[in-house]
Design a protein around this motif. Structure first.
Motif, short mmCIF file in Angstrom:
data_model
loop_
_atom_site.label_atom_id
_atom_site.label_comp_id
_atom_site.label_asym_id
_atom_site.label_seq_id
_atom_site.Cartn_x
_atom_site.Cartn_y
_atom_site.Cartn_z
N GLY A 1 0.82 -1.21 0.00
CA GLY A 1 0.00 0.00 0.00
C GLY A 1 0.84 1.24 0.00
N ASP A 2 0.22 2.40 -0.28
CA ASP A 2 0.95 3.67 -0.34
C ASP A 2 1.47 4.06 1.03
N GLY A 3 2.76 4.33 1.08
CA GLY A 3 3.35 4.84 2.31
C GLY A 3 3.35 3.88 3.47
N MET A 4 3.14 2.60 3.19
CA MET A 4 3.07 1.63 4.28
C MET A 4 4.44 1.03 4.55
N THR A 5 4.84 1.03 5.82
CA THR A 5 6.11 0.41 6.17
C THR A 5 5.89 -1.07 6.43
N LYS A 6 6.98 -1.82 6.43
CA LYS A 6 6.85 -3.27 6.55
C LYS A 6 6.31 -3.71 7.93
N ASP A 7 6.41 -2.81 8.93
CA ASP A 7 5.94 -3.16 10.27
C ASP A 7 4.47 -2.82 10.50
N GLN A 8 3.85 -2.16 9.52
CA GLN A 8 2.45 -1.76 9.72
C GLN A 8 1.48 -2.88 9.36
N THR A 9 0.48 -3.06 10.22
CA THR A 9 -0.58 -4.04 9.96
C THR A 9 -1.75 -3.32 9.31
N PRO A 10 -2.23 -3.82 8.16
CA PRO A 10 -3.42 -3.19 7.56
C PRO A 10 -4.68 -3.53 8.38
N VAL A 11 -5.33 -2.51 8.90
CA VAL A 11 -6.56 -2.68 9.69
C VAL A 11 -7.66 -1.84 9.06
N ALA A 12 -8.81 -2.44 8.82
CA ALA A 12 -9.93 -1.71 8.21
C ALA A 12 -10.99 -1.40 9.26
N PHE A 13 -11.64 -0.24 9.09
CA PHE A 13 -12.74 0.18 9.95
C PHE A 13 -13.98 0.31 9.07
N PHE A 14 -15.11 -0.18 9.56
CA PHE A 14 -16.35 -0.12 8.77
C PHE A 14 -17.37 0.78 9.45
N LEU A 15 -17.85 1.77 8.70
CA LEU A 15 -18.95 2.63 9.13
C LEU A 15 -20.14 2.36 8.23
N HIS A 16 -21.34 2.21 8.80
CA HIS A 16 -22.53 2.01 7.98
C HIS A 16 -22.84 3.22 7.11
N GLY A 17 -22.85 4.39 7.76
CA GLY A 17 -23.32 5.59 7.07
C GLY A 17 -22.22 6.62 6.89
N SER A 18 -22.49 7.59 6.02
CA SER A 18 -21.49 8.64 5.77
C SER A 18 -21.83 9.94 6.50
N LYS A 19 -22.97 9.97 7.23
CA LYS A 19 -23.25 11.15 8.05
C LYS A 19 -22.26 11.18 9.20
N ILE A 20 -21.88 12.37 9.62
CA ILE A 20 -20.94 12.48 10.74
C ILE A 20 -21.73 12.53 12.04
N LEU A 21 -21.79 11.37 12.70
CA LEU A 21 -22.51 11.24 13.96
C LEU A 21 -21.49 11.06 15.09
N GLY A 22 -22.00 10.83 16.31
CA GLY A 22 -21.11 10.71 17.47
C GLY A 22 -20.02 9.67 17.30
N HIS A 23 -20.41 8.48 16.82
CA HIS A 23 -19.40 7.41 16.69
C HIS A 23 -18.42 7.71 15.55
N THR A 24 -18.87 8.48 14.54
CA THR A 24 -17.96 8.89 13.47
C THR A 24 -16.88 9.82 14.04
N GLU A 25 -17.31 10.74 14.90
CA GLU A 25 -16.36 11.67 15.54
C GLU A 25 -15.32 10.90 16.36
N VAL A 26 -15.77 9.84 17.02
CA VAL A 26 -14.85 9.02 17.82
C VAL A 26 -13.77 8.41 16.92
N LEU A 27 -14.21 7.84 15.80
CA LEU A 27 -13.25 7.22 14.87
C LEU A 27 -12.31 8.29 14.30
N LEU A 28 -12.85 9.46 13.96
CA LEU A 28 -12.01 10.54 13.43
C LEU A 28 -10.97 11.00 14.46
N SER A 29 -11.37 11.04 15.73
CA SER A 29 -10.42 11.41 16.79
C SER A 29 -9.26 10.41 16.83
#
Length: 376
Positions: free
Chosen positions: A1-29
């Motif tokens: 992947g772009d800019g990924m070092t060999k020690d980085q683990t690829p981790v994906a996060f899944f959000l249902h919606g694209s509205k910025i709600l409370g839990h979206t703010e948590v992930l953004l933080s």
């Protein structure tokens, strides 16, 4: 992947919606904090099961993350099954080792039964009653503690960090809203900023009635997506409807500066909005129910205050913040309805105490609840 070092683990996060709600703010933080670390142990991917939202895209890009909108990757009327399969295939092509499913419980058990990635983590902000073998890790919001037990299940605690809790530029607007609500009269504005269904509690309405009876120069405002009939029925029955004003679905940071006292609901307490009020120097009164200590603001404050979370230095500091020079407690988190009414009435009648509590809660938020690097 772009800019990924060999020690980085690829981790994906899944959000249902694209509205910025409370839990979206948590992930953004979290992602913002991650971008500030000198060496990030993971490379984050973010999948969104919705159409693009320009603001969300911009904020994710600020954190160095290019969002993956599943509605752009699937045929026009694709169902949830197609979205999940598309995400699973794409995640596999990116070498994703772990999928973190954020907040919304709907479809989660089905999605995890599909095995979205070798490791599946359920990151819940408020739904903590479900567990089954396909969940490999449980993650909840916390402060100061690495693990919390919820529903007899150990949950990895994620330190909560928040941004932009206080908006000083709204001061003038807040003064105008206050004047509108009070009609220019010298009244105290009590209120609760949160979802309307949290007020459907006869015990809470009874406590509110006792408070309003004791403080004749106060009015109460409440918020929500709708003027909930179950709430208005309880207020009518208690005889306080004429002193309660429904203000709709509002700008929470604005109304944090409108209130004199935030009288939080119980058994379900507020989270982000309570912290916004604290950041504005508005005292927040809350009852220490199991629900509040599970997911509400008290869950982030009380354990450190009573010495059950954090190191000894943090515990001493938190206790010092909430104790004045006379040894008076400046933390209005209480165990029963009588104490809830008493401390709220004191906050209404004693302006010096009200300012001291507001200042202490503001200090706590500024010191401990806005550090996104600590969260990451």
């Amino acid at each position: 992947g772009d800019g990924m070092t060999k020690d980085q683990t690829p981790v994906a996060f899944f959000l249902h919606g694209s509205k910025i709600l409370g839990h979206t703010e948590v992930l953004l933080s979290f992602l913002r904090g991650l971008s500030k670390l000198e060496e990030s142990p993971i490379r984050a991917e973010v999948y969104i099961g919705d159409v693009p939202n320009d603001e969300l895209t911009a904020r994710l890009k600020e954190c160095g993350v290019e969002p993956l909108y599943l509605r752009q990757m699937t045929p026009q009327n694709a169902g949830m099954y197609d979205l999940l399969l598309t995400m699973r295939r794409d995640a596999e092509s990116r070498g994703v080792e772990c999928m973190v499913y954020a907040s919304l419980i709907l479809n989660m058990s089905f999605a995890f039964a599909l095995r979205l990635a070798p490791v599946q983590i359920w990151w819940s902000m408020k739904y903590h009653s479900i567990s089954f073998p396909e969940i490999d890790g449980y993650m909840a919001l916390g402060s100061f503690d690495n693990y919390r037990e919820i529903e007899a299940q150990p949950w990895r605690a994620v330190h909560r960090s928040m941004e932009k809790l206080f908006a000083p530029e709204l001061a003038e607007k807040a003064a105008a809203v206050r004047a509108d609500l009070t009609g220019g009269a010298d009244l105290l504005i009590l209120g609760c900023i949160g979802r309307d269904e949290k007020l459907v509690s006869s015990d809470y309405i009874n406590a509110l009635t006792n408070i309003l009876d004791a403080v004749p120069d106060a009015l109460f405002i409440w918020t929500g997506r709708q003027k909930n009939r179950n709430v208005t029925a309880l207020m009518d029955e208690a005889g306080i409807a004429s002193r309660c004003c429904y203000v709709g679905w509002i700008d929470t940071r604005l109304y944090a500066q409108v209130l004199d006292v935030f009288v939080d609901t119980f058994p379900f307490a507020s989270g982000l909005t309570a912290f916004e009020a604290m950041a504005a120097g508005c005292p927040v009164v809350a009852k220490l129910t199991p629900e509040a200590l599970g997911t509400g603001m008290p869950a982030h404050v009380w354990p450190a205050y009573v010495g059950k979370a954090g190191d000894s230095k943090t515990q001493e500091d938190v206790r010092a913040i909430f104790t004045n020079s006379d040894g008076d407690v400046l933390l209005p988190l209480v165990g029963d309805d009588t104490a809830f009414c008493d401390v709220t009435i004191r906050l209404c009648r004693d302006e010096v105490y009200r300012r001291a509590v507001g200042s202490a809660q503001q200090q706590f938020v500024n010191r401990y609840m806005t550090n996104d690097e600590l969260m990451a």
